[in-house]
Design a protein around this motif. Structure first.
Motif, short mmCIF file in Angstrom:
data_model
loop_
_atom_site.label_atom_id
_atom_site.label_comp_id
_atom_site.label_asym_id
_atom_site.label_seq_id
_atom_site.Cartn_x
_atom_site.Cartn_y
_atom_site.Cartn_z
N ASN A 142 -26.09 -38.29 -51.10
CA ASN A 142 -27.08 -37.17 -51.29
C ASN A 142 -26.68 -35.97 -51.97
O ASN A 142 -26.76 -35.04 -51.43
CB ASN A 142 -27.89 -36.98 -50.28
CG ASN A 142 -28.43 -38.39 -49.62
OD1 ASN A 142 -29.47 -38.77 -50.01
ND2 ASN A 142 -27.90 -38.81 -48.45
N PHE A 143 -25.58 -36.17 -52.97
CA PHE A 143 -24.49 -35.03 -53.33
C PHE A 143 -25.38 -33.64 -53.71
O PHE A 143 -25.19 -32.77 -53.35
CB PHE A 143 -23.49 -35.47 -54.30
CG PHE A 143 -22.22 -34.71 -54.58
CD1 PHE A 143 -21.49 -34.35 -53.53
CD2 PHE A 143 -22.21 -33.70 -55.92
CE1 PHE A 143 -20.32 -33.59 -53.95
CE2 PHE A 143 -21.49 -32.93 -56.00
CZ PHE A 143 -20.28 -32.83 -54.74
N ASP A 144 -26.29 -34.09 -54.82
CA ASP A 144 -26.93 -32.83 -55.48
C ASP A 144 -27.84 -32.07 -54.50
O ASP A 144 -27.97 -30.93 -54.37
CB ASP A 144 -27.80 -33.27 -56.52
CG ASP A 144 -27.02 -33.72 -57.61
OD1 ASP A 144 -25.83 -33.59 -57.67
OD2 ASP A 144 -27.56 -34.74 -58.53
N SER A 145 -28.42 -32.57 -53.51
CA SER A 145 -29.39 -32.11 -52.53
C SER A 145 -28.33 -31.24 -51.60
O SER A 145 -28.94 -30.09 -51.07
CB SER A 145 -30.33 -32.96 -51.77
OG SER A 145 -29.40 -33.82 -51.02
N TRP A 146 -27.17 -31.70 -51.23
CA TRP A 146 -26.26 -30.90 -50.41
C TRP A 146 -25.57 -29.70 -50.98
O TRP A 146 -25.61 -28.53 -50.87
CB TRP A 146 -25.31 -31.85 -50.03
CG TRP A 146 -25.52 -32.67 -48.84
CD1 TRP A 146 -26.25 -33.90 -48.63
CD2 TRP A 146 -25.45 -32.09 -47.36
NE1 TRP A 146 -26.37 -34.01 -47.06
CE2 TRP A 146 -25.87 -32.86 -46.40
CE3 TRP A 146 -24.89 -30.95 -46.76
CZ2 TRP A 146 -25.81 -32.78 -45.03
CZ3 TRP A 146 -24.85 -30.70 -45.40
CH2 TRP A 146 -25.38 -31.72 -44.47
N ARG A 147 -25.57 -30.03 -52.42
CA ARG A 147 -24.90 -29.19 -53.09
C ARG A 147 -25.83 -27.90 -53.78
O ARG A 147 -25.26 -26.71 -53.68
CB ARG A 147 -23.94 -29.72 -54.57
CG ARG A 147 -23.00 -28.62 -55.13
CD ARG A 147 -22.80 -29.34 -56.47
NE ARG A 147 -21.88 -28.36 -57.38
CZ ARG A 147 -21.48 -28.75 -58.45
NH1 ARG A 147 -21.74 -30.02 -58.99
NH2 ARG A 147 -20.87 -27.70 -59.35
N MET A 148 -26.72 -28.37 -54.05
CA MET A 148 -27.66 -27.25 -54.79
C MET A 148 -29.06 -27.23 -53.95
O MET A 148 -29.82 -26.05 -54.22
CB MET A 148 -28.10 -27.60 -56.06
CG MET A 148 -26.87 -27.70 -57.00
SD MET A 148 -27.06 -28.36 -58.73
CE MET A 148 -27.53 -30.03 -58.48
N GLY A 149 -29.28 -27.93 -52.89
CA GLY A 149 -30.33 -27.64 -52.27
C GLY A 149 -30.45 -26.60 -51.09
O GLY A 149 -29.55 -25.75 -50.84
N LYS A 150 -31.19 -26.89 -49.95
CA LYS A 150 -31.45 -26.01 -48.95
C LYS A 150 -30.04 -26.31 -48.02
O LYS A 150 -29.65 -25.33 -47.26
CB LYS A 150 -32.54 -26.31 -47.94
CG LYS A 150 -33.81 -26.13 -48.73
CD LYS A 150 -35.15 -26.57 -47.89
CE LYS A 150 -36.33 -26.12 -48.60
NZ LYS A 150 -37.40 -26.60 -47.84
N ALA A 176 -26.88 -26.01 -49.19
CA ALA A 176 -25.99 -25.64 -49.87
C ALA A 176 -24.93 -24.73 -49.26
O ALA A 176 -23.69 -24.77 -49.51
CB ALA A 176 -26.42 -24.90 -51.26
N THR A 177 -25.46 -23.88 -48.26
CA THR A 177 -24.52 -23.15 -47.50
C THR A 177 -23.80 -24.14 -46.43
O THR A 177 -22.39 -23.73 -46.18
CB THR A 177 -25.28 -22.09 -46.63
OG1 THR A 177 -25.99 -21.26 -47.58
CG2 THR A 177 -24.67 -21.35 -45.86
N ARG A 178 -24.24 -24.79 -45.99
CA ARG A 178 -23.52 -25.86 -44.93
C ARG A 178 -22.59 -26.67 -45.86
O ARG A 178 -21.56 -26.80 -45.35
CB ARG A 178 -24.33 -26.67 -44.33
CG ARG A 178 -25.48 -26.15 -43.18
CD ARG A 178 -26.45 -27.15 -42.60
NE ARG A 178 -25.82 -28.27 -41.96
CZ ARG A 178 -26.46 -29.32 -41.79
NH1 ARG A 178 -27.78 -29.69 -42.11
NH2 ARG A 178 -25.72 -30.64 -41.24
#
Length: 306
Positions: free
Chosen positions: A24-32, A34-36
């Motif tokens: 789920n790369f994009d949701s981790w990188r640019m979503g909510k 992203a800080t984590r």
């Protein structure tokens, strides 16, 4: 034995977390999240997924898929490339089994092909010293065609494109020297004054670190951790690490004469403690606006020279 099992168990859990994030790369990188995601990158990407993560951060696999024959065509071309590729290949990671003279997989040939292909791809830069070390790092992790597209992606990324360091005139390198000297004065004042007193500058030592993106002579675990962060972030990572390197020896340097100070700083790269340097780097209160202010001053200074 029990300690070893615990350590491996921890590494396995980290790797599994990263495989889940990759799915789920994009949701981790640019979503909510992203800080984590950024915090996990700063702790280090597990080696078993590092190649995948680096290529996803740069979008290099997608570039390769869009032009499936490009690399082979560039390798097969007879377009000449300016620059000392042949001279630099034997000097590049010569102590690593992939690039040593007796390597069974002949990493030197792979390096030669990638550097030549990039020189044919980018006619403004062609080949410049420093690109060889960066390319060799990629070749440690991925096949040569992937390494070529990884080089293309990092050299031309919208944020902190590495090719700026190697353009004719090397204006970005001059900017780095200006900014680095100013930041060292602020964050390592005693060491800065000590160096300046000998008519030298901190950037004289740090420029080589910057131009090779820390891929020459530094411990492997520091190199890869710096690159994890740089590929997600930008030039600020490099400035932080340079400052951390200076800070790590500032106390030791205070009592040294010029000869021994010079030896300390020039021999520092292979002898640093990676985790110590990264901890110091994380503690330095450096913001983008601090760098931006000095970049603007360099622009004014450079304009006034013309």
């Amino acid at each position: 034995m029990e300690i070893l099992r615990v350590r491996w168990s921890k590494e396995d859990r980290r790797a599994q977390k990263w495989r889940t994030m990759i799915d789920n790369f994009d949701s981790w990188r640019m979503g909510k999240k992203a800080t984590r995601f950024r915090n996990r990158v700063r702790k280090g990407v597990p080696d078993c997924v590092r190649a995948k993560v680096w290529q996803m951060l740069m979008g290099s696999t997608a570039m390769m898929e869009r032009e499936p024959n490009k690399y082979a065509d560039l390798v097969a071309s007879d377009l000449p490339v300016e620059g000392p590729i042949e001279e630099d290949i034997p000097r590049t990671m010569y102590d690593h089994e992939l690039f040593c003279r007796k390597s069974r997989v002949n990493g030197r040939d792979m390096l030669r092909r990638v550097l030549t292909a990039y020189g044919r791809y980018d006619r403004e830069v062609q080949y410049c010293q420093g690109v060889n070390y960066i390319t060799s790092l990629f070749l440690l992790y991925m096949p040569e065609e992937n390494a070529f597209w990884m080089l293309v992606a990092t050299m031309n990324r919208p944020c902190a494109p590495l090719r700026e360091l190697f353009l004719p005139g090397m204006l970005k390198a001059q900017e780095f020297q200006f900014v680095m000297d100013s930041l060292t004065k602020k964050h390592c004042e005693k060491l800065s004054n000590q160096i300046l007193a000998h008519n030298l500058t901190p950037a004289m030592y740090a420029t080589q670190w910057f131009l090779t993106a820390f891929t020459q002579r530094f411990p492997y675990d520091l190199v890869t951790r710096v690159w994890d962060m740089f590929l997600l972030e930008d030039w600020k990572v490099f400035y932080r690490v340079c400052l951390a390197l200076f800070k790590s020896v500032e106390g030791k340097a205070a009592a040294l004469d010029l000869e021994n100070l010079n030896l300390l700083l020039r021999n520092m790269p292979p002898n640093v403690d990676a985790q110590q340097i990264l901890d110091i780097a994380a503690s330095i209160p450096l913001k983008h606006r601090h760098i931006g202010k000095r970049v603007a001053l360099f622009g004014d200074f450079n304009a006034n020279k013309k």
